[in-house]
Motif scaffolding. Structure first.
Motif, PDB file in Angstrom:
ATOM      1  N   PHE A 122      52.048 -81.518  27.155  1.00  0.00           N
ATOM      2  CA  PHE A 122      52.864 -82.609  27.702  1.00  0.00           C
ATOM      3  C   PHE A 122      54.298 -82.504  27.210  1.00  0.00           C
ATOM      4  O   PHE A 122      55.247 -82.692  27.980  1.00  0.00           O
ATOM      5  CB  PHE A 122      52.252 -83.955  27.291  1.00  0.00           C
ATOM      6  N   ILE A 123      54.473 -82.207  25.934  1.00  0.00           N
ATOM      7  CA  ILE A 123      55.820 -82.111  25.354  1.00  0.00           C
ATOM      8  C   ILE A 123      56.572 -80.911  25.909  1.00  0.00           C
ATOM      9  O   ILE A 123      57.726 -81.022  26.327  1.00  0.00           O
ATOM     10  CB  ILE A 123      55.733 -82.047  23.821  1.00  0.00           C
ATOM     11  N   THR A 124      55.938 -79.749  25.921  1.00  0.00           N
ATOM     12  CA  THR A 124      56.635 -78.527  26.346  1.00  0.00           C
ATOM     13  C   THR A 124      56.950 -78.512  27.839  1.00  0.00           C
ATOM     14  O   THR A 124      57.868 -77.823  28.271  1.00  0.00           O
ATOM     15  CB  THR A 124      55.807 -77.283  25.988  1.00  0.00           C
ATOM     16  N   SER A 125      56.199 -79.272  28.617  1.00  0.00           N
ATOM     17  CA  SER A 125      56.463 -79.314  30.063  1.00  0.00           C
ATOM     18  C   SER A 125      57.510 -80.357  30.434  1.00  0.00           C
ATOM     19  O   SER A 125      57.923 -80.425  31.591  1.00  0.00           O
ATOM     20  CB  SER A 125      55.161 -79.598  30.828  1.00  0.00           C
ATOM     21  N   ASP A 126      57.931 -81.163  29.454  1.00  0.00           N
ATOM     22  CA  ASP A 126      58.926 -82.204  29.708  1.00  0.00           C
ATOM     23  C   ASP A 126      60.274 -81.758  29.127  1.00  0.00           C
ATOM     24  O   ASP A 126      60.378 -81.533  27.924  1.00  0.00           O
ATOM     25  CB  ASP A 126      58.489 -83.513  29.053  1.00  0.00           C
TER      26      ASP A 126
END
Length: 269
Positions: free
Chosen positions: A163-167
Motif C-alpha cells: 500500500f505504501i510503495t504504490s502510493d
C-alpha cells in the motif's frame, strides 16, 4: 567371399576412425581450458548488475579453479549445486560452450522487503519466503524491524508495504516500518519529529486520508515537532500525542482529536 572381405575392411576402417577421433577429442579436451564466465539474468530488473557481480564473486570462491581449468575437469552440475544452495536464486543453470565459456543463467528471488528481527537480518519475497541478506546481493527495498513470532510474522506486513510503495505520497513520506506487535505498526517518516502509529493492517485507505488531513489542517499551525506520535489506530479520529508533556495542565487531555469525516480531503486522495 570378396563381399565379406570388403565388409570387414569397412568395419576395420570405421573402428580405426572412431579410435582416432576419440583419442583426438581427449587430447583436445586436455588442451582446451575454460576461457571465462558469462552470467545471464532471466528476470530483468534494476539489480541485475548487482546480481551478476554477486554470482561472479561467489564463483571466485568456488572450491576448485574454473577459469583456466581444463574443460573436461569442470562439472557443471557441481557448479549449479554450489550456486543453488543460496536462497537468493529460484533457479540456476550452467552450460559449457564450445568456445570454453561457462554460461551461468540464474533466476533471482525478488525480495519484497528487508527484515531486521532482533539480531537477524534477511529479505522475504511476496510469498513470505526468507532470502539470505548477503552484502553482494544487496537490494534496495522497504525496511521493517520488529520482534516477530509465529503468530506475528514479517509477511503479515506485506499488505502495508504494498500500500505504501504504490502510493506516491506515502512512498516518499515513509522511511521504514517498526512493528511492535500486530496492533502497533509504526511508520517512521522521513520528516523528523514524530512517528505514525498505523495500528493494524486494516482500513488503510481511510487511515491515509486521516493522516494527510492531519498534515494539511493541523501540522502547519501546531508545528511539525509539536507531537511525538500521530495515532491512526482508532476509527473516526486521529490522536496526536503532545511532545512537551510539561505544557499540559492537570486534567488536560494528552492528545488532539480530529473527526475523520471533517478531515477527509478529496484532492489528496
Amino acid at each position: 567371399m570378396g563381399r565379406t572381405i570388403l565388409k570387414w575392411m569397412i568395419l576395420s576402417s570405421l573402428f580405426c576412425y572412431i579410435t582416432f577421433v576419440t583419442i583426438w577429442a581427449h587430447g583436445e579436451s586436455e588442451r582446451h581450458t575454460c576461457n571465462g564466465i558469462e552470467v545471464a539474468i532471466t528476470r530483468a530488473g534494476s539489480a541485475d548488475t548487482i546480481t551478476r557481480n554477486g554470482v561472479l564473486y561467489e564463483l571466485s570462491r568456488y572450491p576448485r579453479k574454473i577459469i583456466g581449468c581444463p574443460v573436461k575437469d569442470i562439472n557443471t552440475l557441481e557448479v549449479k549445486n554450489y550456486l543453488g544452495r543460496f536462497s537468493n536464486f529460484e533457479e540456476v543453470n550452467c552450460v559449457l560452450r564450445t568456445d570454453g565459456i561457462l554460461c551461468v543463467t540464474v533466476t533471482p528471488m525478488i525480495p519484497a522487503l528487508r527484515v531486521f528481527d532482533g539480531g537477524k537480518s534477511y529479505y522475504i519475497n511476496k510469498d513470505g519466503k526468507r532470502i539470505e541478506a548477503k552484502a553482494n546481493f544487496f537490494v534496495d527495498v522497504p525496511i521493517v524491524s520488529g520482534n516477530f513470532t509465529d503468530r506475528f510474522r514479517p509477511h503479515d506486513l506485506l499488505s502495508v508495504v504494498k500500500f505504501i510503495t504504490s502510493d506516491p505520497i506515502l512512498n516518499k513520506l515513509v522511511g521504514m516500518i517498526e512493528a511492535d506487535d500486530a496492533d502497533n505498526i509504526i511508520l517512521i517518516p522521513r520528516i523528523h519529529g514524530h512517528v505514525i502509529n498505523l495500528g493494524d493492517t486494516t482500513r488503510l485507505p481511510e487511515k491515509r486520508r486521516a493522516l494527510l488531513a492531519m498534515y494539511r489542517k493541523v501540522m502547519p499551525y501546531k508545528g511539525w515537532e509539536a507531537y511525538d506520535t500521530i495515532s491512526l489506530k482508532f476509527e473516526g479520529q486521529v490522536v496526536a500525542t503532545r511532545r512537551d508533556k510539561s505544557r499540559l495542565n492537570h486534567g488536560e487531555d494528552n492528545g488532539d482529536d480530529i473527526a475523520l469525516e471533517e478531515a477527509t480531503l478529496p484532492q489528496l486522495q
